[in-house]
Motif scaffolding. Structure first.
Motif, short mmCIF file in Angstrom:
data_model
loop_
_atom_site.label_atom_id
_atom_site.label_comp_id
_atom_site.label_asym_id
_atom_site.label_seq_id
_atom_site.Cartn_x
_atom_site.Cartn_y
_atom_site.Cartn_z
N ASN A 183 10.67 2.51 -2.14
CA ASN A 183 10.47 1.64 -0.96
C ASN A 183 11.23 0.34 -1.11
OD1 ASN A 183 8.78 3.52 0.19
ND2 ASN A 183 6.89 2.37 -0.13
N SER A 201 14.77 11.36 -3.80
CA SER A 201 14.26 12.02 -2.59
C SER A 201 13.93 11.03 -1.47
CB SER A 201 13.03 12.87 -2.91
OG SER A 201 11.97 12.07 -3.36
N VAL A 234 0.86 -1.20 0.00
CA VAL A 234 0.00 0.00 0.00
C VAL A 234 0.89 1.24 0.00
CG1 VAL A 234 -1.68 1.33 1.33
CG2 VAL A 234 -1.93 -1.15 1.10
N SER A 288 12.88 13.04 3.72
CA SER A 288 11.65 12.72 3.00
C SER A 288 10.43 12.96 3.92
CB SER A 288 11.72 11.27 2.53
OG SER A 288 10.60 10.93 1.76
N TRP A 327 -0.78 3.13 11.37
CA TRP A 327 0.37 3.28 10.46
C TRP A 327 1.32 2.09 10.57
CZ3 TRP A 327 -0.17 6.12 6.50
CH2 TRP A 327 -0.92 7.29 6.56
N PRO A 345 -2.66 4.95 1.29
CA PRO A 345 -3.68 4.29 2.09
C PRO A 345 -4.97 5.08 2.27
CG PRO A 345 -1.85 5.03 3.47
CD PRO A 345 -1.44 5.23 2.05
N MET A 347 10.48 3.11 4.37
CA MET A 347 9.39 2.79 3.45
C MET A 347 8.34 3.89 3.61
SD MET A 347 7.18 -0.73 3.41
CE MET A 347 6.97 -0.77 5.19
N VAL A 348 8.03 4.56 2.51
CA VAL A 348 7.04 5.65 2.57
C VAL A 348 5.63 5.04 2.58
CG1 VAL A 348 6.05 7.60 1.32
CG2 VAL A 348 8.53 7.33 1.47
N VAL A 349 4.87 5.36 3.63
CA VAL A 349 3.49 4.86 3.71
C VAL A 349 2.48 5.99 3.57
CG1 VAL A 349 3.96 2.77 5.04
CG2 VAL A 349 3.67 4.95 6.24
N ASN A 350 2.94 7.22 3.67
CA ASN A 350 2.02 8.35 3.67
C ASN A 350 2.62 9.49 2.84
OD1 ASN A 350 -0.15 9.97 4.35
ND2 ASN A 350 0.55 10.39 6.45
N PRO A 351 2.70 9.29 1.52
CA PRO A 351 3.52 10.18 0.70
C PRO A 351 3.00 11.61 0.59
CG PRO A 351 2.39 8.58 -0.68
CD PRO A 351 2.14 8.17 0.74
N TYR A 352 1.70 11.83 0.67
CA TYR A 352 1.21 13.18 0.41
C TYR A 352 0.81 13.97 1.64
CZ TYR A 352 1.81 12.49 -4.50
OH TYR A 352 2.38 12.28 -5.71
N ASN A 353 0.57 13.29 2.76
CA ASN A 353 0.24 14.03 3.98
C ASN A 353 1.17 13.64 5.12
OD1 ASN A 353 -2.32 15.17 2.84
ND2 ASN A 353 -2.81 12.98 2.75
#
Lengths: 397, 397
Positions: free
Chosen positions: A317, A350, A244, B257, B310, A247, B243-249
């Protein structure tokens, strides 16, 4: 570890070098296997007696002195049957020791549901024809199949095939029964096999840590860690398409979740972003978006950038997790990647820790649409390569 | 593979069984190693002559007949020095073959930056004292160190230590020099070593596919795939915290990052969600939130649920990728996990493909805060276990 195990290991390793290399000198084998020449000679003699390799003088090397004999696979004599159940086609092929595809049959597969019986019937018919057309003195040493779903390794049971709605379908054993060759069918997930194929014969040769992303309707993955396919406890690892990445605002995914990588970068995501009608689908529709973008169409270019950003998040990731030497884009992603590469590279820059991205390469698949079929053939050869002399005795014509 | 390599492999494997098992009968060794008893006797004799193991009669078994001799590690004689540079402390220990910690020193480490010189000075002083206090006939066979950052495996260079702001600091070689024992120092990332320790002596014994999440200020990871630590091309894999789990907020992360797993579930995320003042930090502050939640405080309970969601997204992604047998929560996450478990389990249920989550277990670390130190000791023993007779000859007192 006992003496007999070592001999078996060495015989198999030598055959693997010859199978992958095509033609390898005794001197090169001695060097690669860190064994002396007399051991190489003895191992080669065993494989020659079994009809798996032959030795011959190399083409003129232009050097003075006695040339080292080269060892070649018995490609005319030893083969496997390889099958590929992909989202849009059914393929069968006869592939020789040494990896040459001598003969193949292919049928279009309708996207709508097809049941086990129908799929196996087509493949078994192809397989029997390929087998009958093989030279009389030749021997089929294994059968491998690639399937676009989650496979139980032991018996080729399709645990989950989202594309055709299969759950717990005995694909491997049923195909084996209908082929009637007395050989078990080894089945693997298409992206796992694509990864192995690219590592053995494609863009990933020489890499010990490799990530292969296979796009079609969904996005599958094959990940090689320290030279071996990551399979996990049950053989169901590498499901990078269901990582994911979005999410809370994610697109719905076929798996029932939201914001999975495949929901954000799969075929439907690209076509929707390019504002194509909902009834369009398939590889040609994807190609049309890519072509339009190359011709300068801003909507298509935006669509590739949008999907490319999500792809970049997913790939970043994976690089953080696996510190791979190479990431390979296959299937539909092979066509999409070039137009999305700037976004993917920007996300890697990034989101990935600098030391983990120092040396990673990004490449498209070298084997193209045949990656999965090549992987299926290699799976078919795996038992022979693990245990050459025993397998050949069992399958002698 | 040649005869000499096999013997070395077998000697090392036998010593590893004894080191991890503490006391193992000849019969059990024969069974586990699939070797006959006379081979086990010969291997044991070599290790006994080298002073690494001894044989003795077992405690009364209550059975008739001649009992199988048990093989024990020479714990009084053979040891390593183990060091742990954690976010809040510096630890040194003398750990025996067989894994018993006989002596240890510990200092509080201020969170503010500390330079290489200062850290190495404290550790080397501890190490020299431990070494001097060891019995005269004993021998130090290796030195292992755990560090909370990214380590180059070959020489123990800290490539990136976010916590102290270290970049390319020669930690391993400098510690080796200041110890003055003539032994190289093997350095590993703390979460990698925590994973190995849990697999060898903790909650993950018997698991071949294991994920260990280590929380402190950030979130590190150690991932074992097919029995081996995932290290990737350069040794920098397993960075699951990025590991990005919440890229936009997402919350900003120390790596530059946004929306990394560690930014969403690390110490600061929990304390902010629990509305604690910005100047609070550290393990005690985390414990206070967990305690408040247990006592029914709704703000603290909400904070655990929020962070737990999360954490669940991250863990679900990892299960899809690795199909592990077990996921272990260590460091600060060991305390946080019980209060967040319902959210983690809910995310696994909704985000992980059913066949990949059928058998996965979720557990807290069995070794607790010592996981990383235990891992450092095992790293210190790794060369001896790979090559017992050579190493002992080199380090004889």
């Amino acid at each position: 570890m006992v003496q007999e195990e070592i001999r078996r290991l060495n015989v198999g390793t030598l055959l693997r070098h010859v199978h992958l290399g095509g033609s390898v000198s005794r001197a090169a084998l001695a060097e690669r296997m860190r064994l002396n020449r007399s051991t190489i000679m003895a191992l080669t003699a065993e494989l020659t007696a079994a009809g798996l390799v032959r030795e011959e003088l190399p083409a003129d090397t232009g050097r003075a002195g006695r040339p080292s004999l080269v060892v070649r696979p018995e490609s005319d004599r030893v083969y496997v049957l390889a099958f590929d159940v992909a989202v849009d086609r059914l393929v069968a092929a006869r592939v020789t020791l040494g990896g040459i595809t001598l003969d193949r049959r292919e049928a279009v597969r309708p996207r709508a549901g097809a049941d086990l019986d129908r799929v196996v019937e087509v493949l078994a018919r192809f397989g029997r024809r390929l087998h009958r057309a093989a030279p009389p003195a030749s021997v089929c040493v294994g059968v491998g199949a690639s399937y676009c779903g989650m496979i139980r390794p032991g018996d080729g049971m399709v645990r989950f095939g989202p594309d055709m709605g299969w759950v717990d379908q005995a694909f491997g054993s049923e195909l084996g029964r209908r082929l009637g060759l007395g050989l078990p069918v080894s089945v693997g997930n298409e992206a796992h096999l694509g990864a192995l194929a690219e590592q053995q014969r494609g863009a990933g040769v020489g890499f010990q840590n490799l990530i292969y992303l296979h796009g079609d309707v969904g996005v599958g993955g094959g990940i090689i860690v320290g030279g071996k396919l990551l399979d996990g406890d049950g053989g169901y690892g590498c499901e990078l398409g269901h990582m994911v990445v979005n999410p809370y605002n994610g697109r719905p995914c076929g798996c029932g979740s939201h914001g999975c990588l495949e929901a954000e970068v799969g075929e439907r995501a690209l076509l929707d972003a390019a504002r194509r009608p909902a009834e369009l689908s398939g590889r040609d529709a994807v190609r049309a978006v890519v072509d339009d973008a190359e011709r300068g169409d801003p909507v298509a270019q935006d669509a590739l950038r949008h999907v490319g950003d999500w792809l970049g998040i997913g790939v970043a990731n994976l690089i953080n997790l696996f510190n791979p030497g190479i990431v390979i884009f296959g299937g539909m992603l092979r066509e999409m990647y070039p137009g999305a590469a700037p976004q993917v590279r920007a996300r890697i820059a990034s989101n990935v820790l600098p030391v983990a991205r120092e040396r990673v390469r990004l490449r498209t698949s070298a084997l193209g649409d045949d990656a999965t079929l090549v992987g299926a053939a290699e799976l078919g050869f795996s038992e022979l390569l693990a245990n050459p002399l025993d397998v050949l005795t069992r399958t002698a014509p």
